[in-house]
Write an enzyme that holds these catalytic residues in place. Structure first.
Site, PDB file in Angstrom:
ATOM      1  N   HIS A 258      89.877 -35.469  76.082  1.00 45.16           N
ATOM      2  CA  HIS A 258      89.807 -36.930  76.068  1.00 45.16           C
ATOM      3  C   HIS A 258      89.198 -37.419  77.374  1.00 45.16           C
ATOM      4  CE1 HIS A 258      93.181 -36.830  72.912  1.00 45.16           C
ATOM      5  NE2 HIS A 258      92.046 -37.154  72.323  1.00 45.16           N
TER       6      HIS A 258
ATOM      7  N   HIS B 207      85.033 -37.162  66.803  1.00 46.37           N
ATOM      8  CA  HIS B 207      85.942 -36.981  67.938  1.00 46.37           C
ATOM      9  C   HIS B 207      86.579 -35.579  67.890  1.00 46.37           C
ATOM     10  CE1 HIS B 207      89.241 -38.611  70.653  1.00 46.37           C
ATOM     11  NE2 HIS B 207      89.899 -37.633  70.070  1.00 46.37           N
ATOM     12  N   GLU B 208      87.065 -35.194  66.714  1.00 42.86           N
ATOM     13  CA  GLU B 208      87.742 -33.898  66.589  1.00 42.86           C
ATOM     14  C   GLU B 208      86.764 -32.737  66.768  1.00 42.86           C
ATOM     15  OE1 GLU B 208      90.812 -33.862  66.794  1.00 42.86           O
ATOM     16  OE2 GLU B 208      91.211 -35.952  66.272  1.00 42.86           O
TER      17      GLU B 208
ATOM     18  N   HIS C 269      86.531 -32.058  70.349  1.00 40.44           N
ATOM     19  CA  HIS C 269      87.640 -31.207  70.825  1.00 40.44           C
ATOM     20  C   HIS C 269      87.411 -29.744  70.456  1.00 40.44           C
ATOM     21  CE1 HIS C 269      90.353 -34.235  72.311  1.00 40.44           C
ATOM     22  NE2 HIS C 269      90.591 -34.796  71.142  1.00 40.44           N
TER      23      HIS C 269
ATOM     24  N   THR D 268      86.518 -40.203  62.961  1.00 40.86           N
ATOM     25  CA  THR D 268      87.545 -39.280  63.466  1.00 40.86           C
ATOM     26  C   THR D 268      86.998 -37.860  63.592  1.00 40.86           C
ATOM     27  OG1 THR D 268      89.275 -40.618  62.472  1.00 40.86           O
ATOM     28  CG2 THR D 268      89.873 -38.368  63.042  1.00 40.86           C
TER      29      THR D 268
ATOM     30  N   GLY E 188      94.037 -37.159  62.630  1.00 35.54           N
ATOM     31  CA  GLY E 188      93.546 -35.791  62.683  1.00 35.54           C
ATOM     32  C   GLY E 188      93.854 -35.084  63.974  1.00 35.54           C
TER      33      GLY E 188
ATOM     34  N   ALA F 267      91.474 -44.665  83.740  1.00 34.64           N
ATOM     35  CA  ALA F 267      92.927 -44.615  83.880  1.00 34.64           C
ATOM     36  C   ALA F 267      93.594 -44.041  82.642  1.00 34.64           C
ATOM     37  CB  ALA F 267      93.471 -46.011  84.164  1.00 34.64           C
TER      38      ALA F 267
ATOM     39  N   THR G 239      81.006 -38.524  83.047  1.00 32.37           N
ATOM     40  CA  THR G 239      81.901 -39.525  82.451  1.00 32.37           C
ATOM     41  C   THR G 239      82.779 -40.048  83.590  1.00 32.37           C
ATOM     42  OG1 THR G 239      83.484 -37.766  81.901  1.00 32.37           O
ATOM     43  CG2 THR G 239      81.984 -38.454  80.163  1.00 32.37           C
TER      44      THR G 239
ATOM     45  N   GLU H 277      95.665 -37.681  81.453  1.00 32.04           N
ATOM     46  CA  GLU H 277      96.667 -38.159  82.413  1.00 32.04           C
ATOM     47  C   GLU H 277      96.039 -39.306  83.194  1.00 32.04           C
ATOM     48  OE1 GLU H 277      96.838 -35.089  85.896  1.00 32.04           O
ATOM     49  OE2 GLU H 277      96.776 -33.992  83.992  1.00 32.04           O
TER      50      GLU H 277
HETATM   51 ZN   LIG Z   1      91.479 -36.572  70.563  1.00 32.79          ZN
END
Ligand SMILES: [Zn+2]
Length: 408
Positions: free
Chosen positions: A227, A217-218, A221, A214, A187, A246, A242, A232
């Site tokens: 994330h 999580h979406e 967003h 899923t 997704g 890495a 949070t 990065e």
């Molecule tokens: Zn995501």
């Protein structure tokens, strides 16, 4: 040595794409594509981000004080074969799990590591199937639509009726969720500030339903969460509680993983915004909650959702008139008039295969029945007397076809 490093890099990239393919959130990739293709989008998404940070930085202004945020949801289920239709039960179970996650009522919250329990949050956000459509007609909030497209990719075509998908309901007033067979990933979501015509969440059929995370999580967003590793190496997710980490986590670790100097706490791999297994995810933090709530603040990208009538009582109870099938679903017949062979082209709509075409004359007498066995069905009319004839058929979805032809 150099070759060795390159090899490691290549293996790393391969395993990244493999993991991305398997675990399947491609929101970051989708946002990148969107801003490359449309510089205005880059600006709008950046502005939404700046606004979120302003709201968070000034706790006394523009904060929401109206308790639980309730978001009207419409699910557009695009199916090609009937087994791709979702059931009401699936949708209800999925939203129930979603709400439990956002209200911190999931049974598996007990699995949140002790070091993170104090920052775990009830986000006070809930998602409910719409009861009123944009015209205030009664709705179940689940729209199932046949499409000739058998599988979809990350190009937003499922969000457009002209591209054989389904147009969104006004995305300022509804969270649009497209559930359709997806290639390779589970997704993606648009970020706050995205083009309203393309705004919402796409979930692959295999990642939708009871027990699937899923969508949690979406939805994160969709309300501006990034994330947890900031996309990065030791990146910034814009959330203070949070720990920096890495990269993404796969599987479900059982020990503390210290990266980016985040000891003694370690990575928060139980966060819904990591890439761990569904069974491993069980928390959003207070910082993430504040970020999500900030997108609903006055002036922020998703503030309009708060004045939606999508969860109000409908004003119109009659079921809406069936809409005319889109042009790509309309059956074509040729030649007309005809002398020997009539062709009927069903190529975009496989639902007609196996159904019967009834042919009758002008006074309603049955002349012939033909079982549809090909996408372009030939009917021999050589022996028909000259005159006007009618073709009629009905498929399992209740779509009927009536055509008239002239035999010379
Ligand atoms: Zn995501």
């Amino acid at each position: 040595m150099k070759a060795g490093r390159i090899l490691i890099l290549i293996i790393g990239l391969l395993s990244f794409s493999r993991v991305t393919a398997q675990l399947g959130c491609v929101t970051t990739e989708h946002t990148r594509l969107q801003v490359i293709n449309d510089p205005l989008q880059a600006n709008a998404i950046q502005q939404a981000e700046t606004f979120i940070r302003q709201v968070l930085a000034s706790p006394n202004t523009a904060r929401l004080e109206n308790g639980i945020i309730r978001i009207p949801v419409v699910i557009h289920n695009l199916y090609h074969t009937t087994d791709q239709k979702i059931t009401d039960e699936q949708a209800v179970a999925q939203l129930e799990l979603l709400n439990k996650a956002f209200r911190r009522q999931n049974a598996d919250t007990v699995k949140t590591p002790a070091v993170f329990k104090s920052v775990a949050a009830d986000c006070e956000i809930e998602f409910h199937l719409a009861t009123s459509d944009p015209l205030r007609r009664a709705t179940t909030g689940i729209i199932r639509k046949y499409t000739p497209v058998s599988t979809w990719i990350m190009d937003d075509k499922m969000k457009s009726s002209a591209a054989m998908g389904a147009d969104p309901w006004d995305s300022r007033l509804y969270l649009n969720i497209w559930v359709c067979p997806m290639e390779k990933f589970a997704g993606y979501s648009s970020m706050p500030g995205s083009d309203a015509k393309l705004d919402g969440i796409v979930i692959g059929l295999s990642a939708f339903g009871a027990g699937q995370k899923t969508l949690i999580h979406e939805a994160g967003h969709w309300m501006g969460l990034k994330h947890i590793w900031g996309d990065e190496y030791c990146g910034d997710d814009g959330v203070e509680d949070t720990p920096k980490q890495a990269s993404y986590t796969v599987g479900c670790p059982t020990t503390t993983r210290v990266t980016c100097g985040n000891g003694p706490l370690g990575d928060m791999y139980n966060n819904y915004m990591d890439f761990t297994n569904d069974g491993c995810m069980n928390l959003f933090t207070k910082g993430q909650k504040a970020r999500m709530q900030a997108v609903f603040a006055p002036g922020a990208a998703r503030n309009s959702l708060l004045s939606s009538a999508g969860l109000d009582k409908p004003l119109i109870y009659e079921s809406p008139l069936p809409e005319e099938d889109p042009r790509w679903l309309q059956v074509k017949m040729y030649p007309n008039p005809v002398t020997t062979t009539l062709y009927i082209d069903f190529s975009y709509d496989v639902r007609w295969l196996g159904k019967t075409i009834f042919i009758s004359n002008l006074v309603g007498q049955s002349v012939n029945n033909v079982t549809i066995s090909a996408k372009i069905q030939a009917i021999d009319v050589t022996n028909f007397k000259p005159g006007i004839y009618f073709l009629a058929a009905k498929n399992d979805q209740g779509v009927s076809m009536k055509l008239k032809f002239i035999k010379l």
